[in-house]
Design a protein around this motif. Structure first.
Motif, PDB file in Angstrom:
ATOM      1  N   LYS A  58       0.806  -1.214   0.000  1.00  0.00           N
ATOM      2  CA  LYS A  58       0.000   0.000   0.000  1.00  0.00           C
ATOM      3  C   LYS A  58       0.844   1.270   0.000  1.00  0.00           C
ATOM      4  N   GLY A  60       3.538   1.538  -1.969  1.00  0.00           N
ATOM      5  CA  GLY A  60       4.202   1.604  -3.268  1.00  0.00           C
ATOM      6  C   GLY A  60       5.492   0.836  -3.367  1.00  0.00           C
ATOM      7  N   ASN A 110      -6.297  -6.871   1.452  1.00  0.00           N
ATOM      8  CA  ASN A 110      -6.854  -5.684   0.825  1.00  0.00           C
ATOM      9  C   ASN A 110      -6.595  -4.419   1.634  1.00  0.00           C
ATOM     10  N   GLU A 159     -10.289  -9.987  -4.385  1.00  0.00           N
ATOM     11  CA  GLU A 159     -10.636  -8.613  -4.073  1.00  0.00           C
ATOM     12  C   GLU A 159     -12.142  -8.423  -3.983  1.00  0.00           C
ATOM     13  N   ASN A 335      -5.788  -6.108 -16.452  1.00  0.00           N
ATOM     14  CA  ASN A 335      -5.765  -4.675 -16.225  1.00  0.00           C
ATOM     15  C   ASN A 335      -7.038  -4.271 -15.471  1.00  0.00           C
ATOM     16  N   ASN A 336      -7.120  -3.029 -15.013  1.00  0.00           N
ATOM     17  CA  ASN A 336      -8.217  -2.604 -14.146  1.00  0.00           C
ATOM     18  C   ASN A 336      -9.590  -2.748 -14.797  1.00  0.00           C
ATOM     19  N   ASP A 404       1.021  -1.586 -11.159  1.00  0.00           N
ATOM     20  CA  ASP A 404       1.053  -0.552 -10.127  1.00  0.00           C
ATOM     21  C   ASP A 404      -0.204   0.303 -10.241  1.00  0.00           C
ATOM     22  N   ASN A 405      -0.318   1.327  -9.373  1.00  0.00           N
ATOM     23  CA  ASN A 405      -1.542   2.125  -9.356  1.00  0.00           C
ATOM     24  C   ASN A 405      -1.636   3.103 -10.516  1.00  0.00           C
ATOM     25  N   GLN A 406      -0.629   3.128 -11.385  1.00  0.00           N
ATOM     26  CA  GLN A 406      -0.689   3.945 -12.596  1.00  0.00           C
ATOM     27  C   GLN A 406      -1.019   3.116 -13.841  1.00  0.00           C
ATOM     28  N   GLY A 407      -1.200   1.818 -13.652  1.00  0.00           N
ATOM     29  CA  GLY A 407      -1.500   0.960 -14.786  1.00  0.00           C
ATOM     30  C   GLY A 407      -0.288   0.444 -15.515  1.00  0.00           C
TER      31      GLY A 407
END
Length: 468
Positions: A58, A60, A110, A159, A335-336, A404-407
């Motif tokens: 969480k 990074g 999570n 999730e 992917n998201n 990562d949280n940027q894709g």
């Protein structure tokens, strides 16, 4: 620093690009690779000890399972300097867990406060602090999984359904007769409610949990679709098969993408079913290469000595997609939006002409692959070695994947001890800051040198990197 890229299609020089970069990292691979048009790749870290599964915490930090063959495993936390796009470099590295036989599987709760990892025998959990990258209070959640061959126990923490941990266990040998016994736990995918455990309680793999599938030779990659909640896996199929006395190992059996239903209550009547192994395998190439069979790609067939027949195999669960033989898929990540499934193909050893050694992507729509089940070009090559004949000693071998949280997608290469980042070209990066994209926009399943099928036009891509 100046990067000079040579891109050659057929025998004609397509382009020559020279660009300056402000990326701080000076890391460069020692081998040539191709990158699909619209993507860029950067080398983030080297010197990792056979890196396998990876997971962002969480804060990074990237947690990496290091599993050297000298049996001194660890989970390391990498702190990254991020210059945008593929301009990412390792700033520091810290050992979070040492020993315990950890060898591939990794997950984080999570809320980010529990770290999970696995050995051949057990699934462990630790209280985890992302701020200090430290783990404490080790406990065992699942046990009794020891074996003699496929040692990884891949972990997927849902999730969508709280406290549900999926664990994959492979076979004990190339052809494992014990896996034909549904009570053995061999070659199965199971889900466990870890929220029900108290104190020192733990589950026994073969007898506890929800069985999502059996007859799965070695499903190392497991993923949950982010929209539908469907559970998917990629399976490493068998080596050295024979049929009617003839060797069929070169182009059969195919590797598999399998569907296993849902954890969220959505009904799937074939959940927990038999996917065929050790009696049945998926066809990759039937005509002239599979004696006494006229079967489409993905159909189940029987091989010599496994006690099955084609009639029995036709009743077992077929793969949703089949991939070229012996590519050894090790991970799958969505992917998201759930429109792409990314797959790391570790690479063959049981083929005269090597296959795999690449990162590929399969398009999804409404929770399903876009391609039909008998499609042979569903996996689009994104990042691949130029010369598979140099593998496995002088090429990258994809293993673990993590977004990562940027894709951006991060990928380990266990054979070279490297960590890569893959991003779309549209993501901000200084010009020329990594491995440049080639002219190819798509590739058929292929072997050896990069022979690509692009909109019906066969293109031979020879891609060299010169760093000055």
């Amino acid at each position: 620093m100046t990067h000079t890229y040579f891109i050659l299609a057929s025998t004609a020089l397509l382009s020559l690009v020279t660009a300056q970069t402000t990326c701080l990292s000076s890391l460069r691979p020692s081998y040539s690779a191709t990158v699909a048009s619209g993507y860029q790749v950067g080398l983030v870290a080297t010197g990792l000890a056979r890196p396998r599964g990876i997971q962002f915490d969480k804060a990074g930090h990237l947690l990496v399972v290091e599993a050297p063959r000298d049996d001194d495993p660890a989970i390391s936390a990498l702190t990254l300097n991020d210059g945008g796009g593929i301009c990412v470099e390792e700033a520091s590295r810290k050992t979070v867990v040492h020993g315990q036989g950890v060898n591939h599987g990794i997950a984080i709760s999570n809320d980010g406060t529990v770290l999970y990892a696995s050995s051949m025998e057990s699934v462990f959990a630790w209280t985890y602090d992302p701020a200090s990258q430290s783990a404490s209070e080790q406990r065992t959640l699942v046990g009794a999984m020891s074996g003699s061959d496929h040692a990884t126990r891949t972990l997927l923490l849902s999730e969508m359904v709280n406290d549900t941990l999926v664990v994959s266990r492979g076979s004990d040998s190339n052809i494992d007769p014990v896996a034909a016994d549904i009570t053995s736990g061999h070659s199965q995918l199971r889900a466990f409610n870890i929220g029900n455990l108290t104190g020192d309680q733990n589950y026994t793999y073969a007898s506890d949990g929800l069985r999502l599938g059996w007859g799965l030779r070695n499903s190392v990659g497991v993923a949950e679709h982010p929209i539908t909640g469907g559970i998917w896996s990629v399976e490493n199929s068998a080596d050295n098969l024979r049929r009617d006395g003839a060797s069929i190992r070169e182009d059969n059996p195919g590797e598999e993408l399998n569907f296993h239903g849902y954890l969220n209550g959505t009904e799937y009547e074939r959940q927990g079913g038999n996917y065929g192994y050790p009696q049945c395998y998926a066809v990759w190439e039937s005509e002239a290469l599979l004696p006494n069979a006229n079967l489409p790609v993905g159909a189940q067939f029987a091989a010599d000595g496994d006690g099955g027949n084609d009639t029995y195999c036709a009743a077992q669960m077929p793969p949703r997609l089949t991939f070229f033989a012996h590519q050894a898929p090790l991970d799958i990540k969505f992917n998201n939006s759930g429109t792409e499934a990314w797959i790391s193909f570790h690479g063959s050893w049981n083929r005269d002409v090597p296959s795999g050694y690449k990162l590929a992507m399969v398009s999804f729509e409404n929770g399903e692959p876009v391609a039909a089940s008998n499609n042979t070009t569903a996996a689009l090559d994104i990042f691949a070695n130029v010369d598979n004949d140099a593998c496995p000693d002088n090429c990258f071998r994809p293993a673990g994947l993590a977004f990562d949280n940027q894709g951006r997608l991060f990928m380990t290469s266990d054979a070279t001890g490297e960590l890569y980042v893959i991003a779309r070209e549209s993501m901000s990066s200084p010009a020329g800051s990594g491995i440049n994209q080639s002219s190819q926009t798509g590739a058929a399943q292929g072997v050896g040198a990069a022979a690509s099928s692009m909109l019906g036009l066969t293109v031979l891509v020879a891609y060299g990197l010169i760093f000055a």
